[in-house]
Design a protein around this motif. Structure first.
Motif, PDB file in Angstrom:
ATOM      1  N   UNK A 112       0.824  -1.210   0.000  1.00  0.00           N
ATOM      2  CA  UNK A 112       0.000   0.000   0.000  1.00  0.00           C
ATOM      3  C   UNK A 112       0.864   1.268   0.000  1.00  0.00           C
ATOM      4  N   UNK A 113       2.075   1.154  -0.473  1.00  0.00           N
ATOM      5  CA  UNK A 113       2.965   2.310  -0.558  1.00  0.00           C
ATOM      6  C   UNK A 113       2.374   3.392  -1.442  1.00  0.00           C
ATOM      7  N   UNK A 114       2.330   4.614  -0.935  1.00  0.00           N
ATOM      8  CA  UNK A 114       1.776   5.735  -1.690  1.00  0.00           C
ATOM      9  C   UNK A 114       0.265   5.861  -1.586  1.00  0.00           C
ATOM     10  N   UNK A 115      -0.387   4.957  -0.906  1.00  0.00           N
ATOM     11  CA  UNK A 115      -1.839   5.019  -0.727  1.00  0.00           C
ATOM     12  C   UNK A 115      -2.176   5.996   0.390  1.00  0.00           C
ATOM     13  N   UNK A 116      -3.267   6.711   0.231  1.00  0.00           N
ATOM     14  CA  UNK A 116      -3.775   7.518   1.336  1.00  0.00           C
ATOM     15  C   UNK A 116      -4.429   6.567   2.336  1.00  0.00           C
ATOM     16  N   UNK A 117      -4.674   7.052   3.523  1.00  0.00           N
ATOM     17  CA  UNK A 117      -5.368   6.245   4.525  1.00  0.00           C
ATOM     18  C   UNK A 117      -6.762   5.858   4.021  1.00  0.00           C
ATOM     19  N   UNK A 118      -7.397   6.789   3.325  1.00  0.00           N
ATOM     20  CA  UNK A 118      -8.728   6.534   2.770  1.00  0.00           C
ATOM     21  C   UNK A 118      -8.694   5.433   1.706  1.00  0.00           C
ATOM     22  N   UNK A 119      -7.673   5.462   0.835  1.00  0.00           N
ATOM     23  CA  UNK A 119      -7.553   4.425  -0.192  1.00  0.00           C
ATOM     24  C   UNK A 119      -7.268   3.057   0.433  1.00  0.00           C
ATOM     25  N   UNK A 120      -6.427   3.019   1.449  1.00  0.00           N
ATOM     26  CA  UNK A 120      -6.128   1.758   2.134  1.00  0.00           C
ATOM     27  C   UNK A 120      -7.383   1.193   2.784  1.00  0.00           C
ATOM     28  N   UNK A 121      -8.150   2.054   3.449  1.00  0.00           N
ATOM     29  CA  UNK A 121      -9.390   1.613   4.099  1.00  0.00           C
ATOM     30  C   UNK A 121     -10.397   1.122   3.055  1.00  0.00           C
ATOM     31  N   UNK A 122     -10.479   1.813   1.926  1.00  0.00           N
ATOM     32  CA  UNK A 122     -11.399   1.401   0.864  1.00  0.00           C
ATOM     33  C   UNK A 122     -11.012   0.029   0.311  1.00  0.00           C
ATOM     34  N   UNK A 123      -9.724  -0.165   0.031  1.00  0.00           N
ATOM     35  CA  UNK A 123      -9.277  -1.450  -0.509  1.00  0.00           C
ATOM     36  C   UNK A 123      -9.556  -2.566   0.500  1.00  0.00           C
ATOM     37  N   UNK A 124      -9.303  -2.307   1.763  1.00  0.00           N
ATOM     38  CA  UNK A 124      -9.603  -3.281   2.804  1.00  0.00           C
ATOM     39  C   UNK A 124     -11.097  -3.617   2.820  1.00  0.00           C
ATOM     40  N   UNK A 125     -11.922  -2.603   2.727  1.00  0.00           N
ATOM     41  CA  UNK A 125     -13.378  -2.811   2.714  1.00  0.00           C
ATOM     42  C   UNK A 125     -13.784  -3.679   1.527  1.00  0.00           C
ATOM     43  N   UNK A 126     -13.254  -3.376   0.358  1.00  0.00           N
ATOM     44  CA  UNK A 126     -13.642  -4.124  -0.839  1.00  0.00           C
ATOM     45  C   UNK A 126     -13.115  -5.561  -0.802  1.00  0.00           C
ATOM     46  N   UNK A 127     -11.914  -5.772  -0.284  1.00  0.00           N
ATOM     47  CA  UNK A 127     -11.408  -7.137  -0.147  1.00  0.00           C
ATOM     48  C   UNK A 127     -12.301  -7.920   0.814  1.00  0.00           C
TER      49      UNK A 127
END
Length: 188
Positions: A112-127
């Motif tokens: 998740x290098x370069x991801x915002x906290x929001x993008x990381x949380x979104x990807x986690x939610x979708x996974x």
């Protein structure tokens, strides 16, 4: 030009030894992008769109997980302690936040290098939503709520996935996959 057969999808070039991760992963992500664009343009009925987005969600996360699981096999070949081998062997790439932290600490690989906290949380939610689609008929369970802190849904609610979420998922999964490949290639 010399051509070699590979049993399965992923393999090493016999000449240079490099894994073929990009040549396998990139076309699959591009195929999902094309599928999304085509279906978004032609499917108008809401329930049909919802089913298509679930299909793409499952495929997208599965492609990332396939890449990750093969990479795990390669990382397990690196000499390390038995505990590290066990921890790596038990690491679930469906739990993207934990996988990111572990690989970052163990190998310097930042999924998740370069991801915002929001993008990381979104990807986690979708996974985690992929888990719901496959295992619970898309109904929210306790595990999902615990893993995502998603306050927009309630226990037993059927989740909905919209087109903007799918578009964003494909983009972020591609970035995470590229980060994973780049990180892996940096330790060889």
């Amino acid at each position: 030009i010399v051509t070699f057969n590979i049993l399965g999808e992923f393999g090493n070039c016999p000449s240079c030894g490099k894994r073929n991760y990009r040549s396998v992963f990139n076309p699959k992500i591009h195929s999902l992008e094309r599928q999304f664009t085509e279906k978004d343009a032609i499917i108008k009925e809401p329930s049909s769109r919802a089913e298509e987005w679930k299909t793409i969600l499952v495929r997208c996360v599965s492609e990332f997980e396939s890449l990750s699981n093969d990479m795990r096999k390669q990382l397990l070949r690196i000499p390390t302690t038995q505990k590290r081998k066990s921890d790596l062997g038990n690491l679930s790439f469906q739990r993207i936040l934990k996988a990111h932290e572990c690989l970052k600490n163990w190998y310097g690989i930042e999924i998740l290098g370069g991801f915002t906290e929001e993008d990381s949380a979104f990807l986690n939610k979708m996974f985690n939503r992929r888990h719901l689609v496959i295992n619970t008929g898309s109904r929210v369970d306790e595990e999902y709520l615990k893993n995502t802190n998603d306050t927009t849904v309630r226990l037993n609610q059927v989740i909905r996935i919209d087109s903007q979420e799918v578009r964003r998922l494909i983009t972020l999964t591609n970035t995470a996959g590229q980060n994973l490949i780049t990180g892996y290639e940096s330790i060889q």
